[in-house]
Design an enzyme around this catalytic site. Structure first.
Site, PDB file in Angstrom:
ATOM      1  CG  ASP A   1      -0.296  -0.158   2.551  1.00  0.00           C
ATOM      2  OD1 ASP A   1      -0.933  -0.724   3.469  1.00  0.00           O
ATOM      3  OD2 ASP A   1       0.877   0.260   2.680  1.00  0.00           O
TER       4      ASP A   1
ATOM      5  CG  HIS B   1       5.031  -9.479  -0.227  1.00  0.00           C
ATOM      6  ND1 HIS B   1       4.147  -9.829   0.774  1.00  0.00           N
ATOM      7  CD2 HIS B   1       6.075 -10.328  -0.082  1.00  0.00           C
ATOM      8  CE1 HIS B   1       4.645 -10.841   1.478  1.00  0.00           C
ATOM      9  NE2 HIS B   1       5.805 -11.167   0.979  1.00  0.00           N
TER      10      HIS B   1
ATOM     11  CB  CYS C   1       3.571  -1.741 -21.961  1.00  0.00           C
ATOM     12  SG  CYS C   1       5.198  -1.017 -22.116  1.00  0.00           S
TER      13      CYS C   1
ATOM     14  CB  CYS D   1       5.810  -4.078 -19.910  1.00  0.00           C
ATOM     15  SG  CYS D   1       5.392  -4.783 -21.512  1.00  0.00           S
TER      16      CYS D   1
HETATM   17  N1  APR Z   1      -3.277  -3.941  14.557  1.00  0.00           N
HETATM   18  C1  APR Z   1      -2.353  -4.948  14.529  1.00  0.00           C
HETATM   19  N2  APR Z   1      -2.577  -6.173  13.949  1.00  0.00           N
HETATM   20  C2  APR Z   1      -3.805  -6.374  13.421  1.00  0.00           C
HETATM   21  C3  APR Z   1      -4.824  -5.385  13.431  1.00  0.00           C
HETATM   22  C4  APR Z   1      -4.506  -4.129  14.034  1.00  0.00           C
HETATM   23  N3  APR Z   1      -5.388  -3.137  14.075  1.00  0.00           N
HETATM   24  N4  APR Z   1      -5.937  -5.905  12.820  1.00  0.00           N
HETATM   25  C5  APR Z   1      -5.610  -7.184  12.442  1.00  0.00           C
HETATM   26  N5  APR Z   1      -4.343  -7.460  12.810  1.00  0.00           N
HETATM   27  C6  APR Z   1      -3.584  -8.700  12.598  1.00  0.00           C
HETATM   28  C7  APR Z   1      -4.441  -9.956  12.472  1.00  0.00           C
HETATM   29  O1  APR Z   1      -4.699 -10.531  13.746  1.00  0.00           O
HETATM   30  C8  APR Z   1      -3.554 -10.851  11.605  1.00  0.00           C
HETATM   31  O2  APR Z   1      -2.702 -11.659  12.416  1.00  0.00           O
HETATM   32  O3  APR Z   1      -2.918  -8.569  11.354  1.00  0.00           O
HETATM   33  C9  APR Z   1      -2.691  -9.860  10.813  1.00  0.00           C
HETATM   34  C10 APR Z   1      -3.000  -9.790   9.323  1.00  0.00           C
HETATM   35  O4  APR Z   1      -2.696 -11.038   8.771  1.00  0.00           O
HETATM   36  P1  APR Z   1      -2.940 -11.339   7.218  1.00  0.00           P
HETATM   37  O5  APR Z   1      -4.281 -10.890   6.815  1.00  0.00           O
HETATM   38  O6  APR Z   1      -2.576 -12.778   7.033  1.00  0.00           O
HETATM   39  O7  APR Z   1      -1.901 -10.381   6.483  1.00  0.00           O
HETATM   40  P2  APR Z   1      -0.315 -10.531   6.340  1.00  0.00           P
HETATM   41  O8  APR Z   1       0.287 -11.280   7.469  1.00  0.00           O
HETATM   42  O9  APR Z   1       0.227  -9.203   6.033  1.00  0.00           O
HETATM   43  O10 APR Z   1      -0.239 -11.451   5.001  1.00  0.00           O
HETATM   44  C11 APR Z   1       1.005 -11.756   4.461  1.00  0.00           C
HETATM   45  O11 APR Z   1      -0.033 -12.723   2.529  1.00  0.00           O
HETATM   46  O12 APR Z   1      -1.841 -12.509   1.144  1.00  0.00           O
HETATM   47  C12 APR Z   1      -0.464 -12.360   1.232  1.00  0.00           C
HETATM   48  O13 APR Z   1       1.016 -11.003   0.012  1.00  0.00           O
HETATM   49  C13 APR Z   1      -0.010 -10.957   0.955  1.00  0.00           C
HETATM   50  O14 APR Z   1       1.576  -9.607   2.132  1.00  0.00           O
HETATM   51  C14 APR Z   1       0.509 -10.495   2.302  1.00  0.00           C
HETATM   52  C15 APR Z   1       0.931 -11.783   2.958  1.00  0.00           C
END
Ligand code: APR
Length: 251
Positions: A112, A127, A156, A135
């Protein structure tokens, strides 16, 4: 009656803040959870699905090969949702920490770009970035912040198909990013892990590597994860509730 907000253990925050204040080499690993309070849905939490598709079904080279228009609809939807989003107090607290800990590095799984928007200077986007396009023909990569995109899938100048500049499941991370993040993990005195479920590798191996090299591991997550048992301090709270408290003392 709504669930009481879990109180974060103040003694644990103090102990972790103390370690952060004393450290020069700090590695911060972030995931979708740090952006949740800015309004960005996490991947595996509530709101993570798009049209009932799981991220794993769309974020692959195979899915793009099969239906580039569908994959681009998802990424265009996510880009449009990001336009009004601002960094939150947790992103901003890390900018403060960076000025106190000269050898701090953020290794983020997030695409993001909010760490950069907040003002963090040393950020590795493990990531990639949702604002980059590449492209598949001439391999040119560039920034493209148009949201919505005027044409899906975008093309592209060479006529080739553009793909999102992110790392998909089954794809390797860029070598330089991988090398720099694991070098930082081996040298870190403290690793601060914020808002990740710690299930996606190689990112999830960063705190493990740091720990194996003697680092103090701090986790911030409202839920326990596969990292919790290994963490020296695991704060059961949100990023906005914990990170400013951890770094406020450090600043
Ligand atoms: N503050 C802190 N942690 C939080 C909050 C918050 N407000 N809200 C949710 N969480 C935690 C959740 O409990 C969970 O453990 O953030 C975590 C998000 O986990 P995922 O959704 O699995 O995301 P992430 O770990 O970043 O995923 C890793 O997976 O889908 C791929 O490439 C994508 O970069 C991503 C990777």
């Amino acid at each position: 009656m709504s669930e009481p907000t879990p109180t974060v253990d103040a003694a644990a925050v103090r102990a972790a803040a103390e370690r952060l204040r004393a450290a020069r080499r700090v590695l911060v690993v972030t995931g979708a959870g740090i952006s949740a309070e800015s309004g960005v849905p996490t991947f595996r939490g509530p709101g993570g699905l798009w049209r009932d598709f799981r991220p794993e079904e769309l974020a692959t080279p195979e899915a793009f090969e099969r239906d580039p228009h569908l994959v681009w609809e998802w990424y265009d939807w996510r880009r449009q949702r990001l336009v009004p989003v601002r960094p939150n107090a947790a992103h901003e607290a890390l900018v403060r920490l960076e000025s106190a800990a000269p050898e701090m590095l953020i290794a983020t799984q997030n695409v993001d770009g909010l760490h950069g928007v907040a003002g963090s200077r040393r950020v590795l986007e493990l990531h990639g970035s949702i604002w980059t396009v590449r492209c598949v023909g001439c391999r040119e990569a560039r920034d493209d912040r148009r949201a919505p995109l005027p044409e899906l899938p975008p093309r592209c100048a060479c006529g080739g198909l553009l793909r999102p500049g992110v790392v998909w499941f089954g794809e390797a991370l860029p070598q330089d990013v991988l090398y720099e993040s694991f070098a930082a993990a081996r040298q870190a005195e403290v690793v601060l892990v914020i808002g990740t479920s710690s299930v996606v590798y190689p990112a999830a191996a960063l705190p493990e590597t740091a720990r194996a090299h003697g680092a103090f591991v701090i986790e911030v997550n409202p839920e326990a994860t596969s990292l919790t048992a290994m963490a020296d301090v695991s704060l059961r709270g949100t990023a906005v509730a914990c990170v400013p408290a951890l770094t406020g003392a450090a600043a």
